[in-house]
Scaffold this motif. Structure first.
Motif, short mmCIF file in Angstrom:
data_model
loop_
_atom_site.label_atom_id
_atom_site.label_comp_id
_atom_site.label_asym_id
_atom_site.label_seq_id
_atom_site.Cartn_x
_atom_site.Cartn_y
_atom_site.Cartn_z
N PHE A 98 -9.93 8.25 -27.60
CA PHE A 98 -10.67 9.37 -28.19
C PHE A 98 -9.72 10.46 -28.68
N VAL A 99 -8.70 10.75 -27.88
CA VAL A 99 -7.70 11.75 -28.29
C VAL A 99 -6.98 11.29 -29.55
N LEU A 100 -6.63 10.04 -29.61
CA LEU A 100 -5.86 9.51 -30.74
C LEU A 100 -6.65 9.44 -32.04
N VAL A 101 -7.96 9.21 -31.97
CA VAL A 101 -8.74 9.07 -33.19
C VAL A 101 -9.41 10.39 -33.63
N THR A 102 -9.27 11.43 -32.84
CA THR A 102 -9.81 12.74 -33.22
C THR A 102 -8.65 13.66 -33.56
N ASP A 103 -8.99 14.89 -33.87
CA ASP A 103 -7.95 15.87 -34.21
C ASP A 103 -7.46 16.64 -32.99
N ALA A 104 -7.55 16.03 -31.80
CA ALA A 104 -7.12 16.70 -30.57
C ALA A 104 -5.62 16.99 -30.63
N SER A 105 -5.25 18.16 -30.16
CA SER A 105 -3.84 18.53 -30.08
C SER A 105 -3.17 17.74 -28.98
#
Length: 141
Positions: A54-61
């Motif tokens: 989820f972190v990798l496919v979203t714009d998460a810092s």
């Protein structure tokens, strides 16, 4: 008449509630089918892969501050302890008792919030926590 708009916090909170309810039931079944410690590890591995994905496919810092990393790590430590203890509890007791007691984590968080973090102590909050305690007794008996 249109469909009322749901606040994102309510939508995500509801998704959490349903997901965790299903997780406990499936965790109970897994604990009956294999060693509960192994079931906990497999479940946590899948959850970890989902969270990292989820972190990798979203714009998460991807920035991790020392304080944030320490706090997130400690949160993970306690989540892991709770996770494993839930599986061990399911292997030795009733889903109703284990899930009801485990779901009372919000009481612990509320008490810490009021005692340590400066959240306001109100009659309504205290009554809610007392009612939650009564609910646990009623559900688990």
């Amino acid at each position: 008449m249109g469909v009322p708009e749901v606040h994102p916090a309510v939508a995500f909170g509801s998704l959490t509630m349903v997901s965790w309810g299903i997780w406990i039931v499936l965790g109970n079944a897994a604990s009956e089918s294999m060693d509960p410690k192994t079931a906990a590890a497999v479940s946590y591995l899948v959850a970890t892969l989902l969270a990292v994905g989820f972190v990798l496919v979203t714009d998460a810092s991807l920035a991790i501050t020392p304080r944030g990393g320490l706090l997130a790590g400690l949160a993970g430590l306690f989540a892991g302890i709770g996770f494993v203890s839930m599986y061990l509890g399911l292997a030795t007791g009733s889903t109703t008792v284990v899930s009801t007691l485990g779901a009372m984590y919000f009481v612990v968080a509320a008490l810490i919030g009021m005692a340590v973090l400066g959240d306001e102590v109100t009659t309504t909050r205290v009554a809610g926590l007392l009612f939650a305690g009564v609910a646990v007794v009623l559900v688990s008996h």
